[in-house]
Motif scaffolding. Structure first.
Motif, short mmCIF file in Angstrom:
data_model
loop_
_atom_site.label_atom_id
_atom_site.label_comp_id
_atom_site.label_asym_id
_atom_site.label_seq_id
_atom_site.Cartn_x
_atom_site.Cartn_y
_atom_site.Cartn_z
N VAL A 117 5.50 -8.32 18.58
CA VAL A 117 6.01 -9.33 17.93
C VAL A 117 4.70 -10.00 17.19
O VAL A 117 3.76 -10.39 17.70
CB VAL A 117 6.62 -10.61 18.66
N HIS A 118 4.61 -9.79 15.73
CA HIS A 118 3.42 -10.11 14.92
C HIS A 118 3.44 -11.65 14.62
O HIS A 118 4.70 -12.32 14.57
CB HIS A 118 3.35 -9.39 13.47
N SER A 119 2.35 -12.12 14.27
CA SER A 119 2.05 -13.51 13.70
C SER A 119 2.90 -13.27 12.26
O SER A 119 2.80 -12.00 11.72
CB SER A 119 0.96 -13.99 13.63
N PHE A 120 3.41 -14.09 11.68
CA PHE A 120 4.11 -14.13 10.31
C PHE A 120 2.93 -13.45 9.26
O PHE A 120 3.21 -12.76 8.76
CB PHE A 120 4.62 -15.62 9.77
N LYS A 121 1.86 -14.07 9.44
CA LYS A 121 0.79 -13.73 8.43
C LYS A 121 0.56 -12.28 8.51
O LYS A 121 0.23 -11.28 7.71
CB LYS A 121 -0.45 -14.47 8.54
N ASN A 122 0.47 -11.66 9.61
CA ASN A 122 0.09 -10.30 10.00
C ASN A 122 1.35 -9.29 9.82
O ASN A 122 1.06 -8.30 9.23
CB ASN A 122 -0.07 -10.13 11.55
N TYR A 123 2.32 -9.94 9.67
CA TYR A 123 3.79 -8.91 9.35
C TYR A 123 3.81 -8.94 8.07
O TYR A 123 4.01 -7.81 7.65
CB TYR A 123 4.92 -9.94 9.96
N THR A 124 3.30 -9.70 7.45
CA THR A 124 3.60 -9.84 5.71
C THR A 124 2.49 -8.62 5.19
O THR A 124 2.58 -8.17 4.31
CB THR A 124 3.23 -11.05 5.19
N LYS A 125 1.34 -8.51 6.13
CA LYS A 125 0.49 -7.46 5.66
C LYS A 125 0.63 -6.20 6.12
O LYS A 125 -0.13 -5.16 5.66
CB LYS A 125 -0.85 -7.85 6.19
N LEU A 126 1.92 -5.80 6.88
CA LEU A 126 2.19 -4.29 7.35
C LEU A 126 2.35 -3.62 6.18
O LEU A 126 3.40 -4.17 5.39
CB LEU A 126 3.20 -4.50 8.31
N GLU A 127 1.82 -2.48 6.09
CA GLU A 127 2.39 -1.54 5.16
C GLU A 127 3.81 -0.70 5.23
O GLU A 127 4.54 -0.69 4.43
CB GLU A 127 1.36 -0.32 4.84
N ASN A 128 4.00 -0.47 6.64
CA ASN A 128 5.26 0.07 6.94
C ASN A 128 5.77 -0.88 8.45
O ASN A 128 4.82 -0.78 9.38
CB ASN A 128 5.01 1.45 7.51
N VAL A 129 7.02 -1.51 8.12
CA VAL A 129 7.40 -2.10 9.36
C VAL A 129 8.29 -1.14 10.17
O VAL A 129 9.37 -0.53 9.66
CB VAL A 129 8.31 -3.21 8.62
N GLY A 130 7.91 -0.97 11.39
CA GLY A 130 8.66 -0.12 12.27
C GLY A 130 9.77 -0.61 12.92
O GLY A 130 9.97 -1.82 12.78
N ALA A 131 10.55 0.22 13.77
CA ALA A 131 11.78 -0.25 14.39
C ALA A 131 11.25 -1.50 15.57
O ALA A 131 11.98 -2.33 15.94
CB ALA A 131 12.53 0.85 14.95
N GLU A 132 9.97 -1.27 16.09
CA GLU A 132 9.56 -2.12 17.16
C GLU A 132 8.74 -3.20 16.61
O GLU A 132 8.05 -3.89 17.23
CB GLU A 132 8.72 -1.27 18.14
N ASP A 133 8.73 -3.41 15.37
CA ASP A 133 7.99 -4.43 14.75
C ASP A 133 8.68 -5.77 14.57
O ASP A 133 9.76 -5.53 13.78
CB ASP A 133 7.33 -4.06 13.48
N TYR A 134 8.24 -6.76 15.04
CA TYR A 134 9.21 -7.98 14.67
C TYR A 134 7.91 -9.21 14.49
O TYR A 134 6.86 -8.86 14.52
CB TYR A 134 9.80 -8.53 16.02
N PHE A 135 8.58 -10.30 13.84
CA PHE A 135 7.55 -11.31 13.68
C PHE A 135 8.23 -12.81 14.34
O PHE A 135 9.50 -12.88 14.23
CB PHE A 135 6.99 -11.47 12.03
N CYS A 136 7.15 -13.62 14.28
CA CYS A 136 7.69 -14.97 14.95
C CYS A 136 6.75 -16.10 14.33
O CYS A 136 5.53 -15.97 14.16
CB CYS A 136 7.40 -15.21 16.33
#
Length: 209
Positions: free
Chosen positions: A102-121
């Protein structure tokens, strides 16, 4: 190891059944719901302990999906958005299906590829009242909605605000081909400036304060 109650002992880790994935306190996990039609629950492990029969239990803090919250899912909620709730629980470790991040919002927006196990809060959620912390976030576009990381937005070179192509009367395909973009407010200002600047010796127009 520190003892909690007679017959119980704290564990440093737990290996998910049938895998080599090790869960420790602080990790985020996917937990099997009682209704198999539902997506797995997401929780943060606070503590792992075993009783005298070696039954392993985990104390968890639940993440809620937007549709599980009192207000429901709203337009700006991302597909992978979760709310960290104040709802704690004790569950059997056997219900853990896997690990997730569960990523921070900022880190999630920087992900190049969002995997099935990636979420954000980006919000904490009070389960009893439906309240959120923070209770206010920045809004964008003329629709004045918080940012949804799943939606393409274009930035105006004038005011630097971000806009949804659909709110600007564009398709996503058109927006992707843009080299430059001015929102309707800035482009009308730009036209006014250009018409005032047609005579080459006129002074530059003061920018709007």
């Amino acid at each position: 190891m520190a003892k909690t109650k007679p017959g119980k002992k704290d564990l440093d880790s737990y290996t998910i059944k049938g895998t080599n994935k090790v869960v420790r306190a602080g990790d985020c996990v996917l937990m099997r719901p009682s209704d198999s039609d539902k997506p797995p629950y997401v929780a943060r492990v606070e503590k792992i302990e075993a009783d005298n029969r070696n039954n392993v239990k985990v104390r968890v803090r639940w993440y809620y999906r937007p549709e599980e919250s009192i207000g429901g899912r709203r337009q700006f909620h991302g597909a992978k958005e979760l709310f960290l709730s104040d709802h704690y629980d004790v569950q059997s470790a056997h219900t853990i299906e896997g690990k997730c991040t569960v990523h921070s919002f900022k880190n999630y927006t920087k992900l190049e590829n969002v995997g099935a196990e990636d979420y954000f809060c980006r919000f904490e959620y009070k389960a009893a009242t439906g309240g959120f912390t923070p209770d206010r976030v920045a809004v964008y576009c003329k629709c004045e909605m918080p940012y949804n990381p799943d939606d393409l937005m274009v930035q105006c070179e004038g005011c630097k605000d971000w806009f949804h192509p659909s709110c600007m009367g564009m398709t996503i395909e058109q927006a992707k081909k843009l080299d430059h973009f001015l929102c309707s407010d800035c482009s009308s200002e730009d036209d006014a400036k250009r018409s005032m600047n047609t005579f080459p010796v006129s002074p530059p127009v003061e920018p709007k304060v």
